[in-house]
Design an enzyme around this catalytic site. Structure first.
Site, PDB file in Angstrom:
ATOM      1  CG  ASP A  35     112.153  18.845 123.135  1.00 36.15           C
ATOM      2  OD1 ASP A  35     111.977  19.848 122.404  1.00 36.15           O
ATOM      3  OD2 ASP A  35     111.748  18.791 124.306  1.00 36.15           O
ATOM      4  NE  ARG A  94      89.328  15.860 105.249  1.00 34.65           N
ATOM      5  CZ  ARG A  94      90.354  15.397 104.536  1.00 34.65           C
ATOM      6  NH1 ARG A  94      90.125  14.697 103.447  1.00 34.65           N
ATOM      7  NH2 ARG A  94      91.581  15.642 104.889  1.00 34.65           N
ATOM      8  CE  LYS A 190      83.343  11.313  99.271  1.00 35.58           C
ATOM      9  NZ  LYS A 190      84.285  12.433  99.175  1.00 35.58           N
ATOM     10  CB  ALA A 221      93.055  12.969  93.245  1.00 35.57           C
TER      11      ALA A 221
HETATM   12  C1  R5P Z   1      84.751  15.189 101.476  1.00 32.98           C
HETATM   13  O1  R5P Z   1      83.761  15.250 102.112  1.00 32.98           O
HETATM   14  C2  R5P Z   1      85.394  16.357 100.801  1.00 32.98           C
HETATM   15  O2  R5P Z   1      84.469  17.279 100.350  1.00 32.98           O
HETATM   16  C3  R5P Z   1      86.249  15.887  99.652  1.00 32.98           C
HETATM   17  O3  R5P Z   1      85.427  15.303  98.670  1.00 32.98           O
HETATM   18  C4  R5P Z   1      87.272  14.881 100.080  1.00 32.98           C
HETATM   19  O4  R5P Z   1      87.870  15.266 101.291  1.00 32.98           O
HETATM   20  C5  R5P Z   1      88.335  14.721  99.026  1.00 32.98           C
HETATM   21  O5  R5P Z   1      89.254  13.789  99.458  1.00 32.98           O
HETATM   22  P1  R5P Z   1      90.002  12.842  98.434  1.00 32.98           P
HETATM   23  O6  R5P Z   1      90.659  13.728  97.416  1.00 32.98           O
HETATM   24  O7  R5P Z   1      90.995  12.089  99.291  1.00 32.98           O
HETATM   25  O8  R5P Z   1      88.976  11.919  97.846  1.00 32.98           O
END
Ligand code: R5P
Length: 301
Positions: A35, A94, A190, A221
């Site tokens: 399972d 995160r 960001k 990325a």
């Molecule tokens: C975010 O706070 C982390 O430091 C990275 O910048 C992020 O997790 C990268 O994720 P992705 O490659 O999906 O943009």
């Protein structure tokens, strides 16, 4: 007497680590019930021994976490003296604060799991946010890869170079790299509209300079490629990047391949499932980890 047990997430790294640190790799059966429940059987006598359990929590974070916790439970019940979890990539970090009234603090929950299962000590590499260390009611040894990544990147960068933190959370890391290389750093702000799309804005100047973008991880990325593209459109010359954890989900590698990033350095904290583009270079965390294991052994002998 010391022994290392490896979960199923990154067996090749565990094997190399055991060999470098000169500690035996313990026999363990890792299986699943029909399972889907995990079944662990420690096939060694661990009573009174100092045990290291190795598991990187990338790709299948819940499975690998659960497998690790069950291994720790088995070791504890078999009277291991001290259990150190070596987690090169620690997932869920995160989610380290409430961002909305209904959001969890998953990093705290995961930290509680470690302690409840019986982990006495944690070794972790480039934990996403330093505050997460405080969520664990056990000693945490955070290891950092920025010096190693900077050393490797140095040969590609001219003297007129600047470090770029692609988001505010990366300031400390960028500061560490800038101090190490003896150069300045700039910051990006960001905004994430969803898991894949990010918008970045540059706070500072990169025109005419080589840039060294540094981050803790690369998943989709989105961050790295948005940061690199903005650097290019803002007049940067060479664009070199480095991240510790190359998670590379979905189209990440294709995006990196097509991006203005000339070279990307990652480490081997995460096992790679696909063929990496030639611009990606992998550095090993084995020296860092084996040094930490051997220090811990001598402290306890
Ligand atoms: C975010 O706070 C982390 O430091 C990275 O910048 C992020 O997790 C990268 O994720 P992705 O490659 O999906 O943009």
């Amino acid at each position: 007497m010391t022994m290392l047990f490896a979960g199923s997430s990154h067996p090749s790294l565990a094997k190399k680590l055991a060999s470098k640190a000169k500690i035996p790799l313990g026999k363990v059966q890792l299986d699943q019930f029909p399972d889907g429940e995990f079944l662990v059987d420690i096939e060694e006598d661990v009573q009174g021994k100092e045990i290291f359990v190795f598991q990187s929590l990338a790709h299948r974070p819940h499975d690998y976490l659960m497998e690790l916790l069950i291994m720790v439970d088995a070791l504890k019940r078999a009277s291991a003296k001290k259990i150190t979890a070596i987690v090169p990539y620690l997932s869920y970090c995160r989610q380290d604060r409430k961002t909305a009234p209904g959001s969890p603090i998953s990093a705290k929950l995961v930290a509680n799991f470690f302690v409840t299962a019986g982990v006495d000590h944690l070794i972790v590499i480039d934990i996403h946010s330093e505050q997460v260390e405080g969520f664990f009611d056990i000693p945490v040894e955070p290891l950092h890869c920025q010096e190693m990544l900077s050393e490797a990147a140095k040969q590609y960068l001219s003297r007129d170079c600047i470090v770029v933190a692609p988001d505010v959370g990366g300031i400390k890391m960028a500061e560490r790299v800038a101090r190490y290389l003896g150069i300045k750093f700039v910051l990006m702000k960001k905004e994430r509209s969803n898991a894949y799309d990010v918008k970045v804005a540059l706070v500072g100047e990169v025109k005419g300079k080589d840039v060294f973008i540094i981050d803790d991880m690369c998943s989709t990325a989105g961050t790295l490629v948005a940061a690199a593209s903005l650097c290019r459109s803002s007049g940067a010359k060479k664009i070199i990047a480095a991240v510790t954890h190359g998670l590379f989900t979905k189209e990440a590698l294709k995006k990196i391949e097509e991006s203005p990033i000339e070279r990307l350095f990652i480490t081997d904290t995460v096992s790679q499932k696909s063929f990496l583009p030639s611009k990606v270079e992998v550095l090993s965390v084995i020296p860092l980890l084996s040094c930490s294991i051997n220090c811990s052994e001598s402290e306890n002998s």
